[in-house]
Motif scaffolding. Structure first.
Motif, mmCIF file in Angstrom:
data_model
loop_
_atom_site.group_PDB
_atom_site.id
_atom_site.type_symbol
_atom_site.label_atom_id
_atom_site.label_comp_id
_atom_site.label_asym_id
_atom_site.label_seq_id
_atom_site.Cartn_x
_atom_site.Cartn_y
_atom_site.Cartn_z
ATOM 1 N N ARG A 25 -8.447 60.256 -13.514
ATOM 2 C CA ARG A 25 -10.241 59.735 -13.851
ATOM 3 C C ARG A 25 -10.940 61.683 -12.393
ATOM 4 O O ARG A 25 -11.909 61.834 -13.182
ATOM 5 C CB ARG A 25 -11.092 58.641 -13.886
ATOM 6 N N LEU A 29 -12.781 64.071 -14.406
ATOM 7 C CA LEU A 29 -14.539 64.375 -14.164
ATOM 8 C C LEU A 29 -14.973 65.482 -13.615
ATOM 9 O O LEU A 29 -15.884 66.898 -13.363
ATOM 10 C CB LEU A 29 -15.020 62.740 -12.971
ATOM 11 N N GLU A 104 -20.000 61.145 -16.572
ATOM 12 C CA GLU A 104 -19.138 60.405 -16.488
ATOM 13 C C GLU A 104 -19.173 59.984 -18.203
ATOM 14 O O GLU A 104 -17.935 59.099 -18.852
ATOM 15 C CB GLU A 104 -19.780 59.445 -15.580
ATOM 16 N N ASP A 108 -15.709 58.518 -20.134
ATOM 17 C CA ASP A 108 -16.371 57.138 -21.257
ATOM 18 C C ASP A 108 -15.669 56.359 -22.773
ATOM 19 O O ASP A 108 -14.919 56.143 -23.232
ATOM 20 C CB ASP A 108 -17.211 56.023 -20.818
#
Length: 296
Positions: A25, A29, A104, A108
């Motif tokens: 993750r 990002l 983010e 998500d």
């Protein structure tokens, strides 16, 4: 992961781009920001606000096939949703210059979309993929279609479907004519299992819902509507309007799909720049597939 390690992973996945190799993750990002899929994106604040205003004023072009009524007639309410779900600058006083997509928030939403794809695989769903951005996120759709087909889903592949010369299959900025009568000859065509709008030798960028309407009308007449649609632009909007479970991708200047998610018409809308170079979507696609249990 340390900052140096994150930067190294971002550089690696940015140049690699292979959907089979999933970043962490943190690496995702970093890549989203470095590639400008999220973070400080190419779309200007002026363009975003113009589109929010047009939607609020009832311009159906910006409704992307949805029926919004007068529920979003307040432009400030549209901006508030876009700040919450897409990550644009929330300050209404910021009227020009740079705008943003939340990295983010993108990650998500990818994780929420992955959960929907995992459910689809579990029930061996019929899934339809479609895009109005053949020069951008087609790269994501085609890998998702390949992976779901390999996992046992039925990927619905529309047959070549001629469209009326005006209205139903209109495309942004398209010009020229194929027929002797001077009218454009357009059709829905599948490219690697993904429905796109086609004219002559070109795949067309389109926001219109008409192509999806035509596809679903044919499928419904044949008794086989999809269980799930993965799409963008008007392809996603019309599928959601028809009551089909729909997940989609949307840029920060296309607020309708985020409003549809807020209202429950779309199950997930992933915020991203939908028209960067296709190879830059590789790490995003790999992350999505891995989260869905369909990749490494």
């Amino acid at each position: 992961m340390s900052t140096d390690a994150e930067a190294a992973e971002a550089a690696d996945v940015t140049t690699g781009g292979a959907p089979g190799r999933a970043p962490s993750r943190a690496g995702l990002l970093a890549h989203l920001t470095a590639s400008r899929i999220a973070g400080e994106v190419a779309t200007t604040r002026e363009n975003n606000l113009d589109h929010y205003r047009a939607l609020a004023e009832g311009d159906r072009y910006y409704w992307l096939g949805l029926e919004l009524g007068d529920r979003w007639a307040d432009e400030s309410a549209v901006l508030a949703v876009m700040a919450e779900r897409c990550g644009v600058v929330a300050d209404p006083g910021h009227v020009r210059g740079q705008d943003t997509i939340g990295a983010e928030l993108c990650a998500d939403a990818l994780e929420r979309m992955a959960a929907v794809l995992r459910e689809a695989v579990g029930r061996r769903a019929r899934v339809l993929f479609a895009t109005g951005h053949p020069g951008g996120v087609l790269a994501v759709h085609r890998e998702l279609a390949r992976a779901l087909a390999g996992a046992g889903c039925t990927v619905v592949v529309p047959r070549d479907l001629p469209l009326p010369p005006d209205g139903t299959g209109s495309a942004d900025g398209a010009s020229g004519a194929d027929g002797a009568d001077g009218r454009r000859r357009r059709e829905v065509r599948a490219v690697d299992r993904v429905a796109v709008l086609h004219e002559g030798s070109r795949l067309l960028h389109t926001h219109e819902p008409g192509p999806m309407r035509a596809v679903l009308d044919v499928l419904e007449a044949d008794g086989g509507l999809p269980d799930l649609v993965v799409a963008d632009h008007g392809w996603a909007g019309h599928a959601g309007l028809r009551g089909i479970e729909t997940v989609g991708f949307a840029d920060c200047n296309d607020p309708a799909l985020f409003l549809a998610e807020a209202e429950g018409t779309l199950r997930v809308t992933v915020p991203l720049d939908d028209n960067v170079s296709p190879e830059l979507y590789g790490p995003l696609t790999a992350y999505l597939l891995a989260e869905a249990g369909l990749g490494g």
